[in-house]
Design a protein around this motif. Sequence first.
Motif, PDB file in Angstrom:
ATOM      1  N   SER A   1      -3.453   6.165  -0.916  1.00 54.19           N
ATOM      2  CA  SER A   1      -2.976   7.014  -2.475  1.00 54.19           C
ATOM      3  C   SER A   1      -1.245   6.532  -1.916  1.00 54.19           C
ATOM      4  O   SER A   1      -0.512   6.283  -2.984  1.00 54.19           O
ATOM      5  CB  SER A   1      -3.737   7.902  -2.204  1.00 54.19           C
ATOM      6  OG  SER A   1      -2.921   8.945  -1.254  1.00 54.19           O
ATOM      7  N   GLY A   2      -0.391   5.647  -1.415  1.00 59.09           N
ATOM      8  CA  GLY A   2       0.776   5.229  -1.388  1.00 59.09           C
ATOM      9  C   GLY A   2       1.350   6.831  -0.819  1.00 59.09           C
ATOM     10  O   GLY A   2       1.459   8.057  -0.486  1.00 59.09           O
ATOM     11  N   GLY A   3       2.967   6.893  -0.219  1.00 60.42           N
ATOM     12  CA  GLY A   3       4.086   7.622  -0.266  1.00 60.42           C
ATOM     13  C   GLY A   3       4.094   7.965   1.544  1.00 60.42           C
ATOM     14  O   GLY A   3       4.957   8.088   1.613  1.00 60.42           O
TER      15      GLY A   3
ATOM     16  N   THR B   1      -1.746   4.453   7.971  1.00 61.23           N
ATOM     17  CA  THR B   1      -0.625   4.179   5.971  1.00 61.23           C
ATOM     18  C   THR B   1      -1.874   4.755   5.093  1.00 61.23           C
ATOM     19  O   THR B   1      -3.308   4.679   4.980  1.00 61.23           O
ATOM     20  CB  THR B   1      -0.509   3.237   5.421  1.00 61.23           C
ATOM     21  OG1 THR B   1       0.417   2.644   6.411  1.00 61.23           O
ATOM     22  CG2 THR B   1      -0.159   2.568   4.245  1.00 61.23           C
TER      23      THR B   1
ATOM     24  N   ILE C   1       0.853  -1.082  -0.262  1.00 62.42           N
ATOM     25  CA  ILE C   1      -0.025  -0.119   0.118  1.00 62.42           C
ATOM     26  C   ILE C   1       1.028   1.245   0.053  1.00 62.42           C
ATOM     27  O   ILE C   1       0.460   2.342  -0.970  1.00 62.42           O
ATOM     28  CB  ILE C   1      -0.577   0.344   1.146  1.00 62.42           C
ATOM     29  CG1 ILE C   1      -2.004  -1.333   1.109  1.00 62.42           C
ATOM     30  CG2 ILE C   1      -1.997   1.373   1.358  1.00 62.42           C
ATOM     31  CD1 ILE C   1      -3.215  -1.109   2.198  1.00 62.42           C
ATOM     32  N   ILE C   2       2.136   1.284   0.509  1.00 65.06           N
ATOM     33  CA  ILE C   2       2.495   2.616   0.624  1.00 65.06           C
ATOM     34  C   ILE C   2       3.266   2.563  -0.844  1.00 65.06           C
ATOM     35  O   ILE C   2       3.337   3.939  -1.417  1.00 65.06           O
ATOM     36  CB  ILE C   2       4.261   2.308   1.267  1.00 65.06           C
ATOM     37  CG1 ILE C   2       3.455   2.116   2.996  1.00 65.06           C
ATOM     38  CG2 ILE C   2       5.157   3.023   1.495  1.00 65.06           C
ATOM     39  CD1 ILE C   2       5.091   1.562   4.102  1.00 65.06           C
ATOM     40  N   THR C   3       3.667   1.680  -1.962  1.00 65.19           N
ATOM     41  CA  THR C   3       4.142   1.891  -3.174  1.00 65.19           C
ATOM     42  C   THR C   3       3.167   1.856  -3.670  1.00 65.19           C
ATOM     43  O   THR C   3       2.385   2.429  -3.903  1.00 65.19           O
ATOM     44  CB  THR C   3       4.780   0.943  -3.885  1.00 65.19           C
ATOM     45  OG1 THR C   3       3.441  -0.527  -4.043  1.00 65.19           O
ATOM     46  CG2 THR C   3       5.301   0.156  -2.834  1.00 65.19           C
ATOM     47  N   GLY C   4       1.857   2.384  -3.217  1.00 67.92           N
ATOM     48  CA  GLY C   4       0.669   3.389  -4.050  1.00 67.92           C
ATOM     49  C   GLY C   4      -0.495   1.582  -4.617  1.00 67.92           C
ATOM     50  O   GLY C   4      -1.307   2.302  -5.440  1.00 67.92           O
TER      51      GLY C   4
ATOM     52  N   GLU D   1       5.061   7.762  -8.374  1.00 66.11           N
ATOM     53  CA  GLU D   1       5.829   6.735 -10.059  1.00 66.11           C
ATOM     54  C   GLU D   1       7.095   7.526 -10.510  1.00 66.11           C
ATOM     55  O   GLU D   1       8.128   7.194 -10.647  1.00 66.11           O
ATOM     56  CB  GLU D   1       5.403   5.483  -9.908  1.00 66.11           C
ATOM     57  CG  GLU D   1       6.211   4.810 -10.752  1.00 66.11           C
ATOM     58  CD  GLU D   1       4.502   3.793 -10.824  1.00 66.11           C
ATOM     59  OE1 GLU D   1       3.900   3.723 -10.407  1.00 66.11           O
ATOM     60  OE2 GLU D   1       5.185   3.326 -12.290  1.00 66.11           O
TER      61      GLU D   1
ATOM     62  N   GLY E   1       5.710   5.481  -3.760  1.00 60.16           N
ATOM     63  CA  GLY E   1       4.612   5.579  -3.738  1.00 60.16           C
ATOM     64  C   GLY E   1       4.536   7.528  -3.468  1.00 60.16           C
ATOM     65  O   GLY E   1       2.926   7.211  -4.025  1.00 60.16           O
TER      66      GLY E   1
ATOM     67  N   TYR F   1       8.953   3.883  -0.483  1.00 60.22           N
ATOM     68  CA  TYR F   1       8.271   5.493  -0.107  1.00 60.22           C
ATOM     69  C   TYR F   1       7.979   6.461  -1.607  1.00 60.22           C
ATOM     70  O   TYR F   1       7.199   6.959  -1.838  1.00 60.22           O
ATOM     71  CB  TYR F   1       9.064   6.358   0.904  1.00 60.22           C
ATOM     72  CG  TYR F   1       8.319   5.623   2.293  1.00 60.22           C
ATOM     73  CD1 TYR F   1       6.996   5.744   2.896  1.00 60.22           C
ATOM     74  CD2 TYR F   1       9.459   5.620   3.210  1.00 60.22           C
ATOM     75  CE1 TYR F   1       7.238   5.489   4.146  1.00 60.22           C
ATOM     76  CE2 TYR F   1       8.850   4.771   4.831  1.00 60.22           C
ATOM     77  CZ  TYR F   1       8.054   4.675   4.809  1.00 60.22           C
ATOM     78  OH  TYR F   1       7.358   4.426   6.497  1.00 60.22           O
TER      79      TYR F   1
ATOM     80  N   LYS G   1       8.311  -2.950  -6.669  1.00 61.45           N
ATOM     81  CA  LYS G   1       6.528  -3.624  -7.448  1.00 61.45           C
ATOM     82  C   LYS G   1       6.930  -4.086  -6.913  1.00 61.45           C
ATOM     83  O   LYS G   1       5.877  -5.218  -6.415  1.00 61.45           O
ATOM     84  CB  LYS G   1       6.227  -2.272  -8.026  1.00 61.45           C
ATOM     85  CG  LYS G   1       6.486  -1.162  -8.148  1.00 61.45           C
ATOM     86  CD  LYS G   1       5.393  -0.396  -9.483  1.00 61.45           C
ATOM     87  CE  LYS G   1       3.837  -0.330  -9.609  1.00 61.45           C
ATOM     88  NZ  LYS G   1       3.225   0.436 -10.437  1.00 61.45           N
TER      89      LYS G   1
END
Length: 362
Positions: free
Chosen positions: A303-305, A300, A104-107, A240, A237, A234, A254
């Motif tokens: 949307s990621g990041g 978390t 999820i952190i990578t989106g 990219e 996310g 990070y 990913k």
Amino acid sequence: MDADRPGRGDRARCVRRTGTREAVTAVQTVEAEKPAADEEPIGSGRTERLSALAQQHGALVTLVVAVIVASLSFGSFPTTTNFSNMALSSAFPAVIALGMTFVIITGGIDLSVGSLFALGGVLAAWGSQYGTAVALLLPLAVCGLIGLVNGLLISRARLAPFIVTLASLLAARGILLAITDEGATTYLVDKDSVFARIGQDKLLGIGVPVWITVVLFVLGAVVLRRTRFGQYVYAVGGNEDAAALMGAPVARTKTSVYTLSGLCAGLAGALNAAWLMSGVTILGTGMELDAISAVVIGGTLLSGGFGFISGSLVGVLLLKVIQNVINQIGSLDSAYQQVVSGAFLAVVVIAQTWLGRRRRML
């Protein structure tokens, strides 16, 4: 433009001169670039810090309040046995949530973990007849391979994570039904085997699966916060395209996080099989949604990041406490746990959206 402030070209040259890790950090800095200090409204810094604290520690505060209220309301809640049972039953979804946090952190999103959890349990129970090593390595190999395929399809073929992992969910469930004769065959674990002891034994009064989960979370936190791979997670996310421009291996990152998610789901299934001493085919249904809920409740961003490992553990424990409280009430149907969890998730997402909009306004 202010002569003392670097322009885009200056920043790009600066990034090229620095190492990869610094470059990723620079990307995040550029993306999160705020107005100069003399342009910020008075009090905006304090408000932003309070917003960040609420997002990072809101779930922990809620968990503490829930435990205190439940302890004062139900005499059977604050007991060693109850806490031990909650910790043990939380260990397996927590391991799944660990891998889901990276995704999820990578989106991204991984809907296949519930089926991989059930498949890993059945494979471990079947493999236990050939020894502990087979019982542990077989589910890791199969579930890790499925996670790797997920990652390759998402990163290389650029397919939507939702579609790819949904297909894996169905495929894993199909494999599970095929090797169990559509659920008619249940593989049992020898109660005297070393593999069974992994799930049954206790250390300092706490189940071994709980200790394994704690170690995994510590390792996960170190990897995410202290390694170059964590910085890449990070960065991917956060933005990219910017991460790719700065040299971050987007596709490899990913692919790695989806492989990690598959490995965690397979390991959770194996530990659960050691605990139950059997491979139960009906487990895992809806578990992917529980894992996603725990990760988001833990702070978390979908949307990621942004996100952290400890928050996901707090999210799992909070959902388990809610379930336990509903069981303590007795008069409420267990289905209300889903209602309360869903309502809680909705509140957290609304709060995250509000905090995000407020930060952009500052």
